[in-house]
Scaffold this motif. Sequence first.
Motif, short mmCIF file in Angstrom:
data_model
loop_
_atom_site.label_atom_id
_atom_site.label_comp_id
_atom_site.label_asym_id
_atom_site.label_seq_id
_atom_site.Cartn_x
_atom_site.Cartn_y
_atom_site.Cartn_z
N GLY A 7 0.88 -1.16 0.00
CA GLY A 7 0.00 0.00 0.00
C GLY A 7 0.91 1.20 0.00
N THR A 11 -1.54 4.10 4.93
CA THR A 11 -2.79 3.59 4.37
C THR A 11 -3.45 2.55 5.28
OG1 THR A 11 -1.63 1.88 3.09
CG2 THR A 11 -2.14 3.97 1.95
N VAL A 131 -3.28 -4.89 -2.05
CA VAL A 131 -2.97 -3.48 -1.78
C VAL A 131 -3.99 -2.92 -0.79
CG1 VAL A 131 -2.94 -1.15 -2.78
CG2 VAL A 131 -1.74 -3.02 -3.92
N TYR A 133 -5.56 0.40 0.40
CA TYR A 133 -5.75 1.66 -0.32
C TYR A 133 -6.52 2.69 0.50
CZ TYR A 133 -7.89 4.92 -3.62
OH TYR A 133 -8.31 6.05 -4.25
N GLU A 165 -2.66 5.34 -6.38
CA GLU A 165 -3.61 4.95 -7.45
C GLU A 165 -2.97 3.93 -8.40
OE1 GLU A 165 -6.75 5.71 -7.35
OE2 GLU A 165 -6.57 7.18 -5.73
N LYS A 168 -2.95 0.60 -6.63
CA LYS A 168 -4.30 0.03 -6.68
C LYS A 168 -4.55 -0.60 -8.05
CE LYS A 168 -9.15 1.40 -6.20
NZ LYS A 168 -10.07 2.55 -6.09
N VAL A 174 -7.68 -5.62 -3.52
CA VAL A 174 -7.61 -4.31 -2.87
C VAL A 174 -8.50 -4.32 -1.63
CG1 VAL A 174 -8.12 -1.83 -3.10
CG2 VAL A 174 -7.18 -3.10 -5.05
N ASP A 176 -10.00 -1.40 0.69
CA ASP A 176 -10.16 0.05 0.81
C ASP A 176 -10.31 0.38 2.29
OD1 ASP A 176 -11.16 2.68 0.98
OD2 ASP A 176 -12.02 2.55 -1.03
#
Length: 198
Positions: A7, A11, A131, A133, A165, A168, A174, A176
């Motif tokens: 990440g 994050t 990741v 994010y 970005e 991502k 991912v 979030d």
Amino acid sequence: MNIGLTGGIATGKSTVARLLVERGAALVDADRIAREIVEPGQAPLAQIADRFGPEVLQADGTLDRRRLGQIVFADAAKRKELEAITHPAIRALMRERVEALERERPDRLVVADIPLLYESGLASLYDAVLVVYVPRALQRQRLMARDGLTAEEADKRLSAQMDIEEKKRRADYVIDNSSSLDDTAKQVERFCLEMGLR
């Protein structure tokens, strides 16, 4: 199976790593290994002091991280010099620990938490990349609050990493982390079910 967890700075990778471990994953943390290799008596610490001067050492012989950070985040060439010292040692120890965990329990998910996974060209070493994010504005806000940085200091640290970005976009999975902890935990739960963790 192993995954690379990455990440951007601030994050919430550590939060997601903890949630994965709570669900049975084994964790190998690059930041922890990065601290281990610069403990007094370790070769990379001596190389750092030789290259950047004795002012990056505290009176007790330990690394003055804040001072070193001021030097390397202000100069991309110096940051590359630091990475040339630390990254090979970190990579070798990461690989050794991931492989040991895979041998020990082949059925367990092994998570390698590597903040600079893409920047270091290590993504291909893992079966998949997850990741963590948050949008850059929130990333910047969290970084300033967490580390007590000015906006300028935060921007230098953010600019030293690949844009969130882009990370991502490259990810296989991912999470979030821009909402609540409960929302993040639900996403981790779904990921674990997909990975076959109970």
